[in-house]
Design a protein around this motif. Structure first.
Motif, PDB file in Angstrom:
ATOM      1  N   ALA A 170       0.819  -1.205   0.000  1.00  0.00           N
ATOM      2  CA  ALA A 170       0.000   0.000   0.000  1.00  0.00           C
ATOM      3  C   ALA A 170       0.855   1.259   0.000  1.00  0.00           C
ATOM      4  O   ALA A 170       0.539   2.243  -0.683  1.00  0.00           O
ATOM      5  N   ALA A 200      -5.207  -0.824  -3.109  1.00  0.00           N
ATOM      6  CA  ALA A 200      -4.107  -1.303  -2.285  1.00  0.00           C
ATOM      7  C   ALA A 200      -4.328  -0.960  -0.816  1.00  0.00           C
ATOM      8  O   ALA A 200      -4.074  -1.780   0.078  1.00  0.00           O
ATOM      9  N   PHE A 201      -4.823   0.253  -0.557  1.00  0.00           N
ATOM     10  CA  PHE A 201      -5.074   0.649   0.825  1.00  0.00           C
ATOM     11  C   PHE A 201      -6.270  -0.100   1.412  1.00  0.00           C
ATOM     12  O   PHE A 201      -6.270  -0.432   2.601  1.00  0.00           O
ATOM     13  N   ALA A 242      -4.847  -3.428   2.421  1.00  0.00           N
ATOM     14  CA  ALA A 242      -4.050  -3.330   3.644  1.00  0.00           C
ATOM     15  C   ALA A 242      -4.940  -3.145   4.866  1.00  0.00           C
ATOM     16  O   ALA A 242      -4.728  -3.776   5.915  1.00  0.00           O
ATOM     17  N   ASN A 302      -8.199  -6.747  -6.319  1.00  0.00           N
ATOM     18  CA  ASN A 302      -6.985  -5.950  -6.462  1.00  0.00           C
ATOM     19  C   ASN A 302      -6.104  -6.482  -7.587  1.00  0.00           C
ATOM     20  O   ASN A 302      -5.606  -5.711  -8.425  1.00  0.00           O
TER      21      ASN A 302
END
Length: 355
Positions: free
Chosen positions: A274, A290-291, A294, A334
């Protein structure tokens, strides 16, 4: 004129696949509840067709209960159980199997209709056929798992439970991926190899962690060593190595220790992924994805710790299993997004501002 099958994309096909994925998600959660309530061995026969009907009268219930009373789980764990208590565990297992049958119908019938009407994208026909075959195999794997607890054990073999869970999650991932393909159509551009490899490694690690969770569940390892971050006051797992390589599948300390280690690795890897996504100029929502991944990993890890230190109450155990499937779904989306991204979007380098 020869009819063209399905075009490049189909929103109707995508919705069908996403609905099926939602049912598989429900199946995974109900399977977790079935395990936590000790219900999985309450039905001692595999009748794919006739088994769809539950006991319909007192005689049927008496027969089902009598069959359960012959297996080791009743004799060693539930001796003295009443018929009413038996019904409590029976209905969970029956509902779990009913969901499996429902998923088969929800997938197979629309698939046949889409094919007959020429609405199925040609490139997705084989994929959906494979998913249908895996669904049938899942039924066989489920009975293979249950059969391991009917003669010598009081529960199912951990490795068989992990296999059953793993195949369900593979089908879940395949439905999500194929649904995204159906919704968006075919993509002909090249994808960024480096980022694609990183996203694939993360997805593989999440799937591995789910399998390790299956071993923890099968070995009932969540009910012991309920302190954290240590295990009964020790940093290293007190492993009984006398069972040799089977310790990696059956030893309660080792399977829980491995589950913890992979969780730590996922938190580190997901966080670094992330951060790198923020440092580079990622477009089309990839930085956000990505965040989200995470964040999902951190929340799932926190939930796992809370579940463990409370000795796996039913609602927390079910929530933790649901969380695992959701994290897997996020990691799947993702990777799909990364593979659909243009390489040029990854070539502008990290952000400046002194980095």
């Amino acid at each position: 004129m020869k009819r063209f099958i399905g075009g490049d994309q189909s929103r109707a096909v995508a919705v069908w696949l996403f609905v099926t994925a939602a049912l598989v998600f429900a199946m995974v959660v109900v399977g977790g509840v079935t395990r936590l309530t000790g219900s999985g061995l309450s039905i001692t026969e595999w009748k794919p067709i006739m088994g769809a009907l539950p006991p319909m009268n007192a005689a049927d219930w008496a027969e089902a209960f009598e069959k359960y009373r012959t297996i080791p789980q009743y004799e060693q764990v539930n001796a003295g159980m009443t018929l009413g208590e038996f019904k409590g565990i029976f209905w969970w297992e029956w509902f779990h199997r009913l969901l499996g049958r429902l998923i088969g119908v929800v997938f197979a019938l629309p698939f046949a209709v889409f094919l007959a009407l020429g609405r199925m994208p040609r490139r997705l026909i084989v994929r959906c056929g494979v998913l249908l075959a895996l669904g049938g195999l899942q039924g066989l794997i489920g009975w293979w798992m249950v059969s391991s607890g009917l003669s010598e054990r009081v529960d199912v073999a951990p490795e068989r439970l992990a296999t059953h869970l793993g195949l369900a999650l593979l089908i879940f991932m395949g439905l999500i991926w194929t649904g995204l393909e159906a919704w968006n159509g075919e993509e002909h551009s090249r994808h960024p190899v480096g980022w694609s490899r990183g996203a694939a490694i993360l997805l593989g690690a999440v799937f591995l962690q789910c399998l390790l969770g299956g071993l923890v569940a099968g070995a009932k390892a969540g009910f012991v060593y309920t302190d954290w971050p240590m295990m009964n006051g020790e940093w290293l797992a007190p492993v009984e190595w006398g069972m040799g390589g089977l310790a990696f599948l059956h030893d309660q300390a080792l399977v829980q220790f491995n589950h913890r280690l992979v969780a730590y690795g996922l938190l580190i890897g997901g966080t670094l992924y992330a951060v790198q996504a923020w440092r580079w100029r990622l477009a089309e929502g990839l930085g956000a994805a990505a965040f989200v991944l995470a964040l999902a990993l951190w929340l799932q890890a926190a939930l796992g710790i809370v579940t463990l230190i409370n000795a796996v109450p039913l609602w927390l155990g079910a929530l933790h299993q649901a969380g695992a499937a959701l994290v897997l779904a996020v990691a799947t989306v993702n990777l799909w997004l990364v593979r659909r991204s243009q390489p040029r979007l990854f070539m502008s380098g990290p952000r400046s501002r002194g980095l």
